[in-house]
Motif scaffolding. Structure first.
Motif, PDB file in Angstrom:
ATOM      1  N   GLY A   1     103.793  74.645  12.061  1.00 26.96           N
ATOM      2  CA  GLY A   1     104.680  73.609  12.592  1.00 26.96           C
ATOM      3  C   GLY A   1     105.438  72.844  11.527  1.00 26.96           C
ATOM      4  N   ILE A   2     104.762  72.506  10.433  1.00 25.63           N
ATOM      5  CA  ILE A   2     105.422  71.772   9.348  1.00 25.63           C
ATOM      6  C   ILE A   2     105.559  72.633   8.090  1.00 25.63           C
ATOM      7  N   ASN A   3     105.113  73.886   8.187  1.00 19.66           N
ATOM      8  CA  ASN A   3     105.177  74.846   7.079  1.00 19.66           C
ATOM      9  C   ASN A   3     104.642  74.248   5.779  1.00 19.66           C
ATOM     10  N   ARG A   4     103.427  73.698   5.871  1.00 19.13           N
ATOM     11  CA  ARG A   4     102.774  73.085   4.716  1.00 19.13           C
ATOM     12  C   ARG A   4     101.332  73.550   4.622  1.00 19.13           C
ATOM     13  N   PHE A   5     100.767  73.368   3.442  1.00 23.83           N
ATOM     14  CA  PHE A   5      99.371  73.686   3.190  1.00 23.83           C
ATOM     15  C   PHE A   5      98.583  72.397   3.005  1.00 23.83           C
ATOM     16  N   TYR A   6      97.306  72.456   3.318  1.00 23.90           N
ATOM     17  CA  TYR A   6      96.378  71.349   3.094  1.00 23.90           C
ATOM     18  C   TYR A   6      95.202  71.913   2.312  1.00 23.90           C
ATOM     19  N   ILE A   7      94.880  71.288   1.194  1.00 22.21           N
ATOM     20  CA  ILE A   7      93.760  71.726   0.355  1.00 22.21           C
ATOM     21  C   ILE A   7      92.644  70.707   0.494  1.00 22.21           C
ATOM     22  N   GLY A   8      91.437  71.184   0.795  1.00 22.60           N
ATOM     23  CA  GLY A   8      90.311  70.279   0.960  1.00 22.60           C
ATOM     24  C   GLY A   8      89.009  70.884   0.484  1.00 22.60           C
TER      25      GLY A   8
ATOM     26  N   GLN B   1      81.669  71.153  -7.550  1.00 24.23           N
ATOM     27  CA  GLN B   1      82.504  72.272  -7.990  1.00 24.23           C
ATOM     28  C   GLN B   1      83.727  72.401  -7.069  1.00 24.23           C
ATOM     29  N   ALA B   2      83.514  72.300  -5.769  1.00 25.36           N
ATOM     30  CA  ALA B   2      84.614  72.389  -4.809  1.00 25.36           C
ATOM     31  C   ALA B   2      85.622  71.259  -5.034  1.00 25.36           C
ATOM     32  N   LEU B   3      85.129  70.051  -5.310  1.00 23.67           N
ATOM     33  CA  LEU B   3      86.014  68.911  -5.551  1.00 23.67           C
ATOM     34  C   LEU B   3      86.829  69.072  -6.828  1.00 23.67           C
ATOM     35  N   LYS B   4      86.231  69.669  -7.855  1.00 24.88           N
ATOM     36  CA  LYS B   4      86.960  69.916  -9.107  1.00 24.88           C
ATOM     37  C   LYS B   4      88.085  70.918  -8.884  1.00 24.88           C
ATOM     38  N   ILE B   5      87.802  71.963  -8.130  1.00 25.73           N
ATOM     39  CA  ILE B   5      88.836  72.964  -7.832  1.00 25.73           C
ATOM     40  C   ILE B   5      89.941  72.320  -6.995  1.00 25.73           C
ATOM     41  N   GLU B   6      89.550  71.516  -6.004  1.00 33.64           N
ATOM     42  CA  GLU B   6      90.525  70.828  -5.156  1.00 33.64           C
ATOM     43  C   GLU B   6      91.457  69.969  -5.999  1.00 33.64           C
ATOM     44  N   LYS B   7      90.889  69.189  -6.889  1.00 35.42           N
ATOM     45  CA  LYS B   7      91.680  68.299  -7.743  1.00 35.42           C
ATOM     46  C   LYS B   7      92.653  69.095  -8.617  1.00 35.42           C
ATOM     47  N   THR B   8      92.183  70.209  -9.152  1.00 33.76           N
ATOM     48  CA  THR B   8      93.022  71.049 -10.010  1.00 33.76           C
ATOM     49  C   THR B   8      94.189  71.636  -9.210  1.00 33.76           C
ATOM     50  N   LEU B   9      93.905  72.145  -8.038  1.00 30.17           N
ATOM     51  CA  LEU B   9      94.963  72.746  -7.207  1.00 30.17           C
ATOM     52  C   LEU B   9      95.971  71.700  -6.723  1.00 30.17           C
ATOM     53  N   GLN B  10      95.505  70.510  -6.422  1.00 34.03           N
ATOM     54  CA  GLN B  10      96.405  69.479  -5.923  1.00 34.03           C
ATOM     55  C   GLN B  10      97.337  68.938  -6.991  1.00 34.03           C
ATOM     56  N   LYS B  11      96.990  69.127  -8.254  1.00 36.09           N
ATOM     57  CA  LYS B  11      97.856  68.697  -9.352  1.00 36.09           C
ATOM     58  C   LYS B  11      99.088  69.582  -9.458  1.00 36.09           C
ATOM     59  N   ASN B  12      98.981  70.810  -9.005  1.00 38.57           N
ATOM     60  CA  ASN B  12     100.092  71.768  -9.168  1.00 38.57           C
ATOM     61  C   ASN B  12     100.995  71.802  -7.973  1.00 38.57           C
TER      62      ASN B  12
ATOM     63  N   MET C   1      77.217  75.439   3.407  1.00 36.62           N
ATOM     64  CA  MET C   1      77.575  75.858   2.063  1.00 36.62           C
ATOM     65  C   MET C   1      78.852  75.134   1.630  1.00 36.62           C
ATOM     66  N   PRO C   2      78.839  74.481   0.493  1.00 30.78           N
ATOM     67  CA  PRO C   2      80.041  73.807   0.006  1.00 30.78           C
ATOM     68  C   PRO C   2      81.163  74.820  -0.211  1.00 30.78           C
ATOM     69  N   SER C   3      82.377  74.375   0.048  1.00 32.94           N
ATOM     70  CA  SER C   3      83.504  75.286  -0.142  1.00 32.94           C
ATOM     71  C   SER C   3      84.797  74.513  -0.313  1.00 32.94           C
ATOM     72  N   LEU C   4      85.766  75.214  -0.866  1.00 36.06           N
ATOM     73  CA  LEU C   4      87.125  74.732  -0.943  1.00 36.06           C
ATOM     74  C   LEU C   4      87.892  75.528   0.101  1.00 36.06           C
ATOM     75  N   TYR C   5      88.760  74.855   0.851  1.00 29.07           N
ATOM     76  CA  TYR C   5      89.510  75.569   1.870  1.00 29.07           C
ATOM     77  C   TYR C   5      90.981  75.184   1.795  1.00 29.07           C
ATOM     78  N   ILE C   6      91.804  76.118   2.184  1.00 31.38           N
ATOM     79  CA  ILE C   6      93.238  75.868   2.268  1.00 31.38           C
ATOM     80  C   ILE C   6      93.646  76.157   3.706  1.00 31.38           C
ATOM     81  N   LEU C   7      94.242  75.162   4.322  1.00 30.09           N
ATOM     82  CA  LEU C   7      94.732  75.304   5.688  1.00 30.09           C
ATOM     83  C   LEU C   7      96.248  75.418   5.652  1.00 30.09           C
ATOM     84  N   HIS C   8      96.809  76.045   6.676  1.00 32.75           N
ATOM     85  CA  HIS C   8      98.261  76.141   6.785  1.00 32.75           C
ATOM     86  C   HIS C   8      98.699  75.705   8.172  1.00 32.75           C
TER      87      HIS C   8
END
Length: 71
Positions: free
Chosen positions: A11-18, A60-71, A1-8
């Motif tokens: 160690g570097i206290n950062r998020f990854y959006i994919g 749809q997942a890629l559109k959400i990813e792109k939107t979140l990465q802009k902010n 199933m396609p999805s958008l995920y956010i990892l944390h």
């Protein structure tokens, strides 16, 4: 199933959006095994799943990813 995920990474206290068409478990294993050659991804090991959004399609997942990465 396609999805958008956010990892944390604690160690570097950062998020990854994919976005993926794979299972999130597979994607998480890939990030934690340094499968991706990106230095940022490798520095964050171990990554943990922070948030998951199931999507109707990969586009749809890629559109959400792109939107979140802009902010």
């Amino acid at each position: 199933m396609p999805s958008l995920y956010i990892l944390h990474s604690n160690g570097i206290n950062r998020f990854y959006i994919g976005a993926t068409s794979k299972t999130v478990e597979t994607g998480l294993l890939e990030h934690n095994s340094a499968h991706f050659p990106l230095p940022f991804s490798g520095k964050g090991i171990p990554w943990t799943l922070f948030y998951l959004i199931p999507c109707r399609s990969l586009s749809q997942a890629l559109k959400i990813e792109k939107t979140l990465q802009k902010n």
